[in-house]
Design a protein around this motif. Sequence first.
Motif, PDB file in Angstrom:
ATOM      1  N   TYR A   4     106.132 -46.153  -8.656  1.00  0.00           N
ATOM      2  CA  TYR A   4     105.944 -45.183  -7.846  1.00  0.00           C
ATOM      3  C   TYR A   4     106.522 -43.705  -8.562  1.00  0.00           C
ATOM      4  CZ  TYR A   4     105.010 -47.946  -3.852  1.00  0.00           C
ATOM      5  OH  TYR A   4     104.379 -48.970  -2.776  1.00  0.00           O
ATOM      6  N   PHE A   5     107.875 -44.148  -9.380  1.00  0.00           N
ATOM      7  CA  PHE A   5     108.114 -42.968 -10.004  1.00  0.00           C
ATOM      8  C   PHE A   5     107.325 -42.586 -11.114  1.00  0.00           C
ATOM      9  CE2 PHE A   5     112.255 -43.744  -8.353  1.00  0.00           C
ATOM     10  CZ  PHE A   5     112.659 -42.707  -7.683  1.00  0.00           C
ATOM     11  N   GLN A  40      96.539 -48.585 -21.074  1.00  0.00           N
ATOM     12  CA  GLN A  40      95.392 -49.255 -20.450  1.00  0.00           C
ATOM     13  C   GLN A  40      95.338 -49.480 -19.068  1.00  0.00           C
ATOM     14  OE1 GLN A  40      92.873 -49.516 -22.311  1.00  0.00           O
ATOM     15  NE2 GLN A  40      93.409 -48.772 -24.228  1.00  0.00           N
ATOM     16  N   GLU A  41      96.650 -50.107 -18.626  1.00  0.00           N
ATOM     17  CA  GLU A  41      96.770 -50.265 -17.073  1.00  0.00           C
ATOM     18  C   GLU A  41      96.659 -48.846 -16.288  1.00  0.00           C
ATOM     19  OE1 GLU A  41     100.653 -52.170 -16.976  1.00  0.00           O
ATOM     20  OE2 GLU A  41      99.837 -54.320 -17.383  1.00  0.00           O
ATOM     21  N   TRP A  42      97.182 -47.755 -16.917  1.00  0.00           N
ATOM     22  CA  TRP A  42      97.175 -46.417 -16.157  1.00  0.00           C
ATOM     23  C   TRP A  42      95.977 -45.481 -16.428  1.00  0.00           C
ATOM     24  CZ3 TRP A  42     101.022 -45.169 -12.417  1.00  0.00           C
ATOM     25  CH2 TRP A  42     101.765 -45.801 -12.110  1.00  0.00           C
ATOM     26  N   VAL A  48      91.366 -41.073 -11.720  1.00  0.00           N
ATOM     27  CA  VAL A  48      91.050 -40.945 -10.363  1.00  0.00           C
ATOM     28  C   VAL A  48      91.912 -39.894  -9.687  1.00  0.00           C
ATOM     29  CG1 VAL A  48      91.387 -42.116  -8.074  1.00  0.00           C
ATOM     30  CG2 VAL A  48      90.371 -43.312  -9.997  1.00  0.00           C
ATOM     31  N   ILE A  49      93.137 -39.735  -9.926  1.00  0.00           N
ATOM     32  CA  ILE A  49      94.184 -38.789  -9.503  1.00  0.00           C
ATOM     33  C   ILE A  49      93.668 -37.203  -9.761  1.00  0.00           C
ATOM     34  CG2 ILE A  49      95.986 -40.198  -9.724  1.00  0.00           C
ATOM     35  CD1 ILE A  49      97.296 -38.312 -11.824  1.00  0.00           C
ATOM     36  N   GLN A  50      92.888 -37.180 -10.562  1.00  0.00           N
ATOM     37  CA  GLN A  50      92.036 -35.916 -10.804  1.00  0.00           C
ATOM     38  C   GLN A  50      91.264 -35.231  -9.617  1.00  0.00           C
ATOM     39  OE1 GLN A  50      90.369 -35.015 -14.916  1.00  0.00           O
ATOM     40  NE2 GLN A  50      91.047 -37.467 -14.965  1.00  0.00           N
ATOM     41  N   LEU A  51      90.919 -36.353  -8.662  1.00  0.00           N
ATOM     42  CA  LEU A  51      90.483 -36.069  -7.484  1.00  0.00           C
ATOM     43  C   LEU A  51      91.253 -35.130  -6.566  1.00  0.00           C
ATOM     44  CD1 LEU A  51      88.238 -39.266  -6.596  1.00  0.00           C
ATOM     45  CD2 LEU A  51      87.304 -36.881  -7.139  1.00  0.00           C
ATOM     46  N   GLY A  52      92.620 -35.562  -6.652  1.00  0.00           N
ATOM     47  CA  GLY A  52      93.451 -34.500  -5.883  1.00  0.00           C
ATOM     48  C   GLY A  52      93.435 -33.244  -6.475  1.00  0.00           C
ATOM     49  N   ALA A  53      93.552 -32.936  -7.626  1.00  0.00           N
ATOM     50  CA  ALA A  53      93.509 -31.544  -8.012  1.00  0.00           C
ATOM     51  C   ALA A  53      91.966 -31.168  -7.585  1.00  0.00           C
ATOM     52  CB  ALA A  53      93.671 -31.602  -9.592  1.00  0.00           C
ATOM     53  N   ILE A  54      91.149 -31.763  -7.820  1.00  0.00           N
ATOM     54  CA  ILE A  54      89.808 -31.016  -7.308  1.00  0.00           C
ATOM     55  C   ILE A  54      89.864 -30.621  -6.058  1.00  0.00           C
ATOM     56  CG2 ILE A  54      87.320 -31.706  -7.087  1.00  0.00           C
ATOM     57  CD1 ILE A  54      88.569 -31.291 -10.054  1.00  0.00           C
ATOM     58  N   ASP A 220      98.003 -48.053  -3.839  1.00  0.00           N
ATOM     59  CA  ASP A 220      99.244 -47.211  -3.216  1.00  0.00           C
ATOM     60  C   ASP A 220      99.629 -46.274  -4.402  1.00  0.00           C
ATOM     61  OD1 ASP A 220      99.887 -49.296  -4.678  1.00  0.00           O
ATOM     62  OD2 ASP A 220     101.745 -49.742  -3.800  1.00  0.00           O
ATOM     63  N   ASP A 221      99.546 -46.706  -5.536  1.00  0.00           N
ATOM     64  CA  ASP A 221     100.214 -45.698  -6.668  1.00  0.00           C
ATOM     65  C   ASP A 221      99.186 -44.861  -6.802  1.00  0.00           C
ATOM     66  OD1 ASP A 221     102.125 -47.458  -7.624  1.00  0.00           O
ATOM     67  OD2 ASP A 221     100.638 -48.971  -8.236  1.00  0.00           O
TER      68      ASP A 221
END
Length: 270
Positions: A4-5, A40-42, A48-54, A220-221
Amino acid sequence: MSDYFTAIFLGIVEGLTEFIPVSSTGHLILATELSGADPQEWAMFNVVIQLGAILAVVYQYWGTFWGAGMGVLRGEREGLLFARNLILAFLPSAVLGLMLHEQFEAMLGNPQIVPWTLILGGIAILGIERWSKPEGEHGVADLPIVTVLGVGLAQCLAMVPGVSRSGATIMGALAMGVNRKTAAEFSFFLAVPTMIGASGLEIATKYDTLMAGSARVGWDDIALGFVVSFIVALLVIRAFVAFVGRSGFAPFAWYRIVAGSAVLAWFAFA
């Protein structure tokens, strides 16, 4: 560092760097390395989190997107030209991304590329800032097809980690005579279809793993990183256009050169 951090940390990095010409992908790769997480795991999380910025762009410029959409439905010239320019600029990276997806994805796990592209990109920004000659004020809908396609081709360079999607598109526009404000806003708008496409492709290729719950980094992450990147990106967008109007892009170029040099030193002595 707990997952989470790590998600919060990477979400902050994404929001800070997506829309300024320093390479969000490069910073996410380095930040993942710094956090001790497996690149590789991240890797999918970082796309995908770039969608938050978009989403922050859509929120900030909702009136522009709504007006253009209504203009398209009504057959109005400005709305049609706005949509045409976004589509044409998006196509080169869409085609190349589909053709070379696996090759570019492999680069995301290689932090050794990033410092060199940061430094070279910084030098390129300084050169373009010095020799570009903006041709006056005009909006995104007024850009000619040649300029739009040139920006789209420039965006393809950003598939290499550390180049910076916003940097490539903004500098490509400046080099073709577009003023700073329009270049920055066109880069923001072009990010919407580009990153939706990139994230959609990433989710599609790893959908079964995610749904099976066998991935180390789960929904969730991703949701946490998405929210954090949205909030931080919204703050950055509101300040960025005003900043470059006053100071230009040279501060970002020098940051890239210093940061890239520091990372090279870190790799050398780590």
